[in-house]
Design an enzyme around this catalytic site. Structure first.
Site, PDB file in Angstrom:
ATOM      1  N   CYS A   1       0.837  -1.210   0.000  1.00 21.10           N
ATOM      2  CA  CYS A   1       0.000   0.000   0.000  1.00 21.10           C
ATOM      3  C   CYS A   1       0.868   1.254   0.000  1.00 21.10           C
ATOM      4  O   CYS A   1       1.305   1.718   1.050  1.00 21.10           O
ATOM      5  CB  CYS A   1      -0.945  -0.005   1.196  1.00 21.10           C
TER       6      CYS A   1
ATOM      7  N   CYS B   1      -0.494   4.085   2.064  1.00 18.30           N
ATOM      8  CA  CYS B   1      -0.342   3.962   3.527  1.00 18.30           C
ATOM      9  C   CYS B   1       1.100   4.228   3.959  1.00 18.30           C
ATOM     10  O   CYS B   1       1.333   4.843   4.988  1.00 18.30           O
ATOM     11  CB  CYS B   1      -0.688   2.558   4.019  1.00 18.30           C
ATOM     12  N   ASP B   2       2.048   3.691   3.206  1.00 22.40           N
ATOM     13  CA  ASP B   2       3.422   3.629   3.712  1.00 22.40           C
ATOM     14  C   ASP B   2       4.433   4.508   2.974  1.00 22.40           C
ATOM     15  O   ASP B   2       5.575   4.630   3.420  1.00 22.40           O
ATOM     16  CB  ASP B   2       3.902   2.171   3.674  1.00 22.40           C
TER      17      ASP B   2
END
Ligand code: NDP
Length: 316
Positions: free
Chosen positions: A140, A143-144
């Protein structure tokens, strides 16, 4: 709200809490089916790991994915749906009532079941990917990516998701190495063009990931060129995997008809599976559209199909 009555027979059991599950819960509650919804490992589903959603009708200014899923959840709760933590881990559809096991522990009985378990990211399946998952290997970017700002990163995949994530990363990271296993991309032309016109993205064609190198963090990715059969290492701080998704249908194998990729089959134009009283909605049965709005629409269909079924069986 949890009821631990061993003899409880749930009228309408919904498994999964993305747009499909919550929409089914909203409709089923309003139809007085007294739905119980188990939220699964990732309450809110895939939208909780996205950022801006601009294409869900009704939000003229767009909305953050996690916030939208909170709205879905609140609406389902307000309508009276019984929302519970827990993941379906097994089923037994051999007799009535239908049986679903939660968290490898208690078995529930249900007159009807709506499956909205969604889909999950696919992984390459190499040892180093697994070992460094969460330590620089991620599925992701949204997300990261932030953790690797101003660093060099790699991304594997060549679909629209990979392009979208590569573009996202290019705005945060100093350089993005995009690893494409064939000599062409599957992504739409407009996405490919955007990638190719971004100066800090380098596309590596006919390239496979051999290994992710590092101990407790990613130091480099070792790649193999399928054309000239050479290997080399690119120093990067992260490897993002964007190679598609697989439906979360494992526990239904042997019970429900599914295609070779594991997508549940429904009778066209309905949410009905091959087992009477079991309905499927959202990404677990949709490999084509995979949109929040189509998932929500199919969740509505499943609730209406369940309502009709329960009425016919006198479980209303
Ligand atoms: P896709 O299935 O479309 O693409 C997966 C990509 O990963 C393919 O290029 C595939 O390569 C590659 N791949 C698969 N396995 C491996 C592997 N083991 N090693 C290396 N590469 C691998 O998935 P997406 O998630 O990209 O997209 C899913 C759907 O969602 C599509 O319909 C897409 O159009 C849509 N979508 C649309 C967006 C938009 O319009 N903005 C954004 C995101 C998704 P190969 O081509 O060789 O098979």
């Amino acid at each position: 709200m949890e009821q631990n009555n061993a003899n409880e027979i749930i009228n309408c059991l919904i498994i999964g809490s993305g747009p499909a599950g919550y929409t089914a819960a909203i409709y089923a509650s309003r139809a007085n089916l007294k739905p119980v919804l188990y939220q699964g490992i990732q309450p809110g589903g895939q939208l909780t790991i996205t950022t801006e959603v601009e294409n869900y009708p009704g939000y003229p200014d767009g909305i953050q994915g996690p916030e939208m899923m909170i709205h879905f959840e609140k609406q389902a709760a307000r309508m009276g749906a019984d929302l519970r933590y827990g993941t379906a881990t097994n089923v037994d559809f051999s007799a009535r009532p239908l049986k679903v096991q939660i968290d490898d522990d208690k078995w529930l009985q249900a007159h009807s079941v709506i499956i909205s378990t969604g889909a999950s990211a696919k992984w390459l399946g190499i040892e180093s990917e697994q070992r460094l998952n969460g330590y620089g290997v991620s599925a992701c970017a949204v997300c990261d990516g932030f953790f690797f700002r101003n660093k060099e990163v790699a991304i594997v995949g060549a679909g629209d998701t990979a392009c979208e994530e590569a573009l996202y990363l290019s705005k945060i990271c100093s350089h993005v190495h995009m690893l494409v296993r064939r000599d062409e991309m599957r992504a739409s032309k407009v996405m490919q063009d955007r990638v190719k016109n971004t100066s800090n993205i380098t596309v590596y064609w006919s390239t496979e990931v051999e290994e992710v190198i590092g101990e407790n963090k990613v130091d480099a990715v070792k790649i193999f060129n399928r054309r000239d059969h050479t290997s080399k290492e690119i120093p990067v701080s992260a490897l993002f995997i964007a190679i598609g998704h697989q439906p979360n249908s494992e526990i239904f194998k042997g019970w429900l008809d599914m295609d070779e990729a594991g997508y549940l089959k429904t009778i066209p134009g309905t949410s009905k599976t091959n087992v009477e009283g079991v309905f499927a909605a959202g990404d677990v049965q949709d490999k084509i559209y995979r949109q929040a709005v189509t998932a929500a629409g199919s969740g509505c269909m499943a609730a209406l199909d369940a309502e009709r079924y329960l009425g016919e069986k006198g479980h209303h």
